[in-house]
Design a protein around this motif. Structure first.
Motif, PDB file in Angstrom:
ATOM      1  N   LEU A 119      27.787  11.768  13.653  1.00  0.00           N
ATOM      2  CA  LEU A 119      28.664  10.622  13.444  1.00  0.00           C
ATOM      3  C   LEU A 119      28.070   9.490  11.584  1.00  0.00           C
ATOM      4  O   LEU A 119      26.699   9.442  11.664  1.00  0.00           O
ATOM      5  N   ASP A 120      28.765   9.949  11.334  1.00  0.00           N
ATOM      6  CA  ASP A 120      28.585   8.628   9.927  1.00  0.00           C
ATOM      7  C   ASP A 120      28.028   7.225  10.337  1.00  0.00           C
ATOM      8  O   ASP A 120      27.059   6.929   9.000  1.00  0.00           O
ATOM      9  N   THR A 121      28.206   6.576  11.250  1.00  0.00           N
ATOM     10  CA  THR A 121      27.751   5.363  11.045  1.00  0.00           C
ATOM     11  C   THR A 121      26.953   5.626  12.394  1.00  0.00           C
ATOM     12  O   THR A 121      26.244   4.430  12.812  1.00  0.00           O
ATOM     13  N   TYR A 122      26.141   6.550  12.699  1.00  0.00           N
ATOM     14  CA  TYR A 122      24.643   6.638  13.022  1.00  0.00           C
ATOM     15  C   TYR A 122      23.484   5.351  12.563  1.00  0.00           C
ATOM     16  O   TYR A 122      23.130   5.855  11.060  1.00  0.00           O
ATOM     17  N   GLY A 123      22.639   4.938  12.954  1.00  0.00           N
ATOM     18  CA  GLY A 123      22.000   3.729  12.496  1.00  0.00           C
ATOM     19  C   GLY A 123      22.289   2.540  11.358  1.00  0.00           C
ATOM     20  O   GLY A 123      21.676   2.360  11.222  1.00  0.00           O
ATOM     21  N   VAL A 124      23.881   2.753  11.661  1.00  0.00           N
ATOM     22  CA  VAL A 124      24.652   1.358  10.270  1.00  0.00           C
ATOM     23  C   VAL A 124      24.757  -0.083  11.226  1.00  0.00           C
ATOM     24  O   VAL A 124      25.217  -0.008  11.973  1.00  0.00           O
ATOM     25  N   ASP A 125      23.722  -0.919  10.478  1.00  0.00           N
ATOM     26  CA  ASP A 125      24.274  -1.838  10.974  1.00  0.00           C
ATOM     27  C   ASP A 125      25.004  -2.905   9.643  1.00  0.00           C
ATOM     28  O   ASP A 125      24.072  -2.844   8.933  1.00  0.00           O
ATOM     29  N   PRO A 126      25.884  -2.877   9.942  1.00  0.00           N
ATOM     30  CA  PRO A 126      26.549  -3.229   8.664  1.00  0.00           C
ATOM     31  C   PRO A 126      26.894  -4.519   8.808  1.00  0.00           C
ATOM     32  O   PRO A 126      26.791  -5.778   9.188  1.00  0.00           O
ATOM     33  N   HIS A 127      26.621  -4.983   7.180  1.00  0.00           N
ATOM     34  CA  HIS A 127      26.409  -5.642   6.249  1.00  0.00           C
ATOM     35  C   HIS A 127      27.235  -5.928   5.821  1.00  0.00           C
ATOM     36  O   HIS A 127      27.964  -5.693   4.788  1.00  0.00           O
ATOM     37  N   PRO A 128      28.401  -7.227   5.845  1.00  0.00           N
ATOM     38  CA  PRO A 128      29.553  -7.873   5.119  1.00  0.00           C
ATOM     39  C   PRO A 128      28.884  -8.166   4.070  1.00  0.00           C
ATOM     40  O   PRO A 128      28.537  -8.734   2.996  1.00  0.00           O
ATOM     41  N   VAL A 129      29.777  -7.246   2.838  1.00  0.00           N
ATOM     42  CA  VAL A 129      29.620  -7.774   1.010  1.00  0.00           C
ATOM     43  C   VAL A 129      30.579  -7.482   0.361  1.00  0.00           C
ATOM     44  O   VAL A 129      31.735  -7.313   0.860  1.00  0.00           O
ATOM     45  N   LYS A 130      30.922  -8.162  -1.171  1.00  0.00           N
ATOM     46  CA  LYS A 130      32.314  -8.261  -1.388  1.00  0.00           C
ATOM     47  C   LYS A 130      32.014  -7.158  -2.667  1.00  0.00           C
ATOM     48  O   LYS A 130      30.869  -7.348  -3.637  1.00  0.00           O
ATOM     49  N   ASP A 131      32.865  -6.381  -3.667  1.00  0.00           N
ATOM     50  CA  ASP A 131      33.010  -5.365  -4.203  1.00  0.00           C
ATOM     51  C   ASP A 131      33.826  -6.980  -5.995  1.00  0.00           C
ATOM     52  O   ASP A 131      33.528  -7.987  -5.718  1.00  0.00           O
ATOM     53  N   HIS A 132      33.418  -6.580  -7.230  1.00  0.00           N
ATOM     54  CA  HIS A 132      33.581  -7.595  -7.899  1.00  0.00           C
ATOM     55  C   HIS A 132      35.241  -7.938  -8.284  1.00  0.00           C
ATOM     56  O   HIS A 132      35.656  -8.853  -8.588  1.00  0.00           O
ATOM     57  N   ARG A 133      36.102  -6.929  -7.122  1.00  0.00           N
ATOM     58  CA  ARG A 133      37.794  -7.927  -7.457  1.00  0.00           C
ATOM     59  C   ARG A 133      37.545  -9.228  -5.933  1.00  0.00           C
ATOM     60  O   ARG A 133      39.068  -8.802  -5.772  1.00  0.00           O
ATOM     61  N   GLY A 134      36.753  -8.988  -5.529  1.00  0.00           N
ATOM     62  CA  GLY A 134      36.432  -9.242  -3.959  1.00  0.00           C
ATOM     63  C   GLY A 134      36.635  -9.209  -2.926  1.00  0.00           C
ATOM     64  O   GLY A 134      37.744  -9.878  -1.651  1.00  0.00           O
ATOM     65  N   ASN A 135      37.439  -8.271  -2.670  1.00  0.00           N
ATOM     66  CA  ASN A 135      37.925  -6.858  -1.691  1.00  0.00           C
ATOM     67  C   ASN A 135      37.078  -6.821  -1.000  1.00  0.00           C
ATOM     68  O   ASN A 135      35.336  -6.778  -1.542  1.00  0.00           O
ATOM     69  N   GLN A 136      36.935  -7.234   0.348  1.00  0.00           N
ATOM     70  CA  GLN A 136      35.724  -7.268   1.532  1.00  0.00           C
ATOM     71  C   GLN A 136      35.653  -5.308   1.911  1.00  0.00           C
ATOM     72  O   GLN A 136      35.863  -5.233   2.183  1.00  0.00           O
ATOM     73  N   LEU A 137      33.916  -5.493   1.518  1.00  0.00           N
ATOM     74  CA  LEU A 137      33.307  -4.102   2.256  1.00  0.00           C
ATOM     75  C   LEU A 137      32.529  -4.157   3.056  1.00  0.00           C
ATOM     76  O   LEU A 137      32.450  -5.574   3.210  1.00  0.00           O
ATOM     77  N   TYR A 138      31.973  -3.289   4.060  1.00  0.00           N
ATOM     78  CA  TYR A 138      30.594  -3.251   4.482  1.00  0.00           C
ATOM     79  C   TYR A 138      29.072  -2.811   3.933  1.00  0.00           C
ATOM     80  O   TYR A 138      30.117  -0.897   3.807  1.00  0.00           O
TER      81      TYR A 138
END
Length: 541
Positions: free
Chosen positions: A208-227
């Motif tokens: 799975l793509d999220t195997y071993g992933v611990d998501p960290h909340p970040v934002k791009d330059h437009r303020g959109n929420q990413l993990y």
């Protein structure tokens, strides 16, 4: 619980939570003990010899999570914590968990993945979730027995973040059906031994793509929420249910941070690019940087000897030094006989001296071997949009860790990452919707590439995608960073001026030396200080 070190009789107590929330260890340590002693003690209690994949996580007084550094004093890292609480977790998820040497190590990886599935960090489709849930039931309850497993027994076991009646019914169905290849086998799990079910679970999960992933909340330059997710493959970004970008370790040249900006320097055949992400705070940004550096070094370095990484540093900013401790993945595989030893010549050229971030090799991780296909399970399309009938995310009930994507499940809906900003510590769960207000932009480090690019919220990019260039944001002003160097510069200048004035006999200074204020300064301050320093130097030598 540990051997005595030094003459100190002071003993500190701490609690270590294991991967099963009901299991804890009460430990003691002396002030002189480093993180390595505590981790080795916990692994010894669990009969773990492959300790390199695991770590201890704690939360500071500000709610920021950290991995316990193995080479630093335990007490110095948790000095403000009361009580002292650690969580034993998998730190480096092996690309192929079936290559692990010990069964007990694979079982701990299984427990971590089971936990990730429950708390929403392991993204998968409804079919994959049902199969993983059925395998957990098979491991923990054994073969289906109609006289024992009556009613909706799956409901009593928490397997997924969102368990609907439909998915529970599918799990029961798979638990009743025989294994494919046996008489009457229809692709279920009945007839699998505990070891076979565990290995099948690991086979599915590690793809799975999220195997071993611990998501960290970040934002791009437009303020959109990413993990932001970091694992053995590289750095991944998710927006809602979409995997938007994947920066492989072979493409990553350097990783650094400046203020709240986490910066990834990429090397493409045409030219270099720089990608930036805004973190919620400076402490969170440093944590993301440390996690990324450790993952990159563990999965790409030939040898861990003298591996140091630096970030930042300049006249008005403090640099950060990170010392990598422990073996790398390649060293572990070589030790276990799964890889041929490196040439002595190659070893000498690849590990000589201390490394800066820009010189860290970016070779791909060890490729997974063996057949990882599972014919009855369709691969999840992670870049597909979330269907409108998906159930919205709910607040977690975990005491530990989901800072990002969370599983949602329905009768015919793919399980998706939740669109809620989750800040879950190892102590208290909390969940709130993320803010769309853009963060302030900070500058890149001194001497870095002059163009900083921020990942947008576009859909899955093509293989030849290149981030667009963007002018760097203005450098934030810090009063403390400006004041301290200026203060030191002024006092150093005054000291040099006094030395020239009182220790030289230049005609230019003679009229100045005769002034009453200068004579008084020399008699009352300079001469006594000079004598005091001379006496100390004589005593020293």
């Amino acid at each position: 619980m540990f051997k005595s070190r030094g003459d100190s009789n002071i003993v500190y107590k701490c609690t270590v939570r294991l991967l099963e929330d009901t299991e804890i260890l009460e430990c003691e340590f002396h002030p002189s003990y480093k993180g390595k002693f505590l981790l080795e003690h916990v692994c010894q209690q669990l009969n773990l010899t492959e300790t390199d994949y695991f770590g201890l996580r704690y939360v500071d007084s500000n709610g920021q999570r950290h991995w316990l550094h193995l080479a630093k004093l335990i007490l110095k890292q948790v000095k403000d914590a009361s009580p002292i609480l650690f969580s034993f977790r998998v730190k480096f998820y092996p690309p192929n968990p079936l290559l692990l040497k010990e069964d007990v190590t694979r079982f701990q990886i299984y427990l971590q993945l089971k936990r990730d599935l429950l708390h929403g960090r392991l993204y998968c489709t409804s079919n994959e979730a049902a199969m993983l849930g059925a395998l957990i039931i098979q491991i923990e309850l054994g073969d289906y027995d109609p006289s024992i497993h009556v009613g909706n027994y799956v409901t009593e076991m928490r397997l997924l973040l969102r368990q609907t009646d439909a998915i529970e019914a599918r799990i029961q169905e798979l638990h009743r059906e025989p294994v494919e290849g046996t008489p009457g086998g229809t692709g279920g799990v009945k007839g699998m031994s505990t070891q076979e079910a565990e290995r099948t679970f690991l086979k599915i999960a590690c793809q799975l793509d999220t195997y071993g992933v611990d998501p960290h909340p970040v934002k791009d330059h437009r303020g959109n929420q990413l993990y932001l997710g970091i694992n053995h493959c590289g750095i991944l970004t998710f927006q809602g249910s979409r995997k938007t970008h994947h920066f492989k370790w072979s493409e990553v040249h350097k990783i650094n941070f400046e203020g709240r900006m986490f910066i990834v320097h990429l090397n493409y055949p045409e030219k270099k690019h720089t990608v930036g992400f805004k973190c919620p705070s400076g402490a969170a940004c440093r944590h993301v940087w440390c996690c990324a550096i450790e993952q990159m070094l563990f999965f790409t370095l030939q040898s861990s000897s003298d591996a140091c990484v630096y970030s930042g540093g300049g006249l008005f900013s403090w640099g950060t030094k990170f010392k990598y401790v422990g073996r790398t993945e390649r060293e572990i595989l070589e030790r276990d006989g799964l890889l041929a030893p490196r040439d002595s010549q190659d070893e000498g050229s690849s590990t000589g001296g201390k490394r800066k971030a820009s010189s860290v090799p970016a070779t791909p991780s060890t490729p997974m071997t063996g057949d990882f296909g599972y014919s009855s399970l369709p691969r999840s399309t992670h870049s597909a949009p979330l269907e409108e009938s998906a159930v919205p995310g709910q607040q977690l009930g975990e005491g530990e860790a989901c800072t990002g994507g969370c599983l949602l499940s329905g009768a015919a809906v793919d399980i998706a990452l939740c669109d809620h900003f989750r800040t879950i510590t190892d102590d208290k769960p909390a969940c709130q919707e993320y803010s769309r207000d853009p963060f302030e932009h900070s500058s890149t480090e001194s001497g870095a590439t002059t163009h900083v690019t921020h990942v947008s919220h576009a859909s899955q990019p093509p293989d030849d995608w290149r981030p667009p260039a963007l002018q760097p944001p203005p450098r934030p002003f810090s009063l403390l960073r400006a004041f301290v160097p200026s203060f030191l510069f002024v006092w150093l200048s005054l000291a040099l001026a006094m030395l020239f004035l009182f220790e030289t006999d230049w005609p230019l200074f003679r009229p100045l030396k005769r002034k009453p204020e200068i004579v008084s300064l020399r008699h009352h301050y300079y001469a006594p200080l000079k004598e005091y320093l001379k006496k100390k130097v004589v005593e020293l030598f």
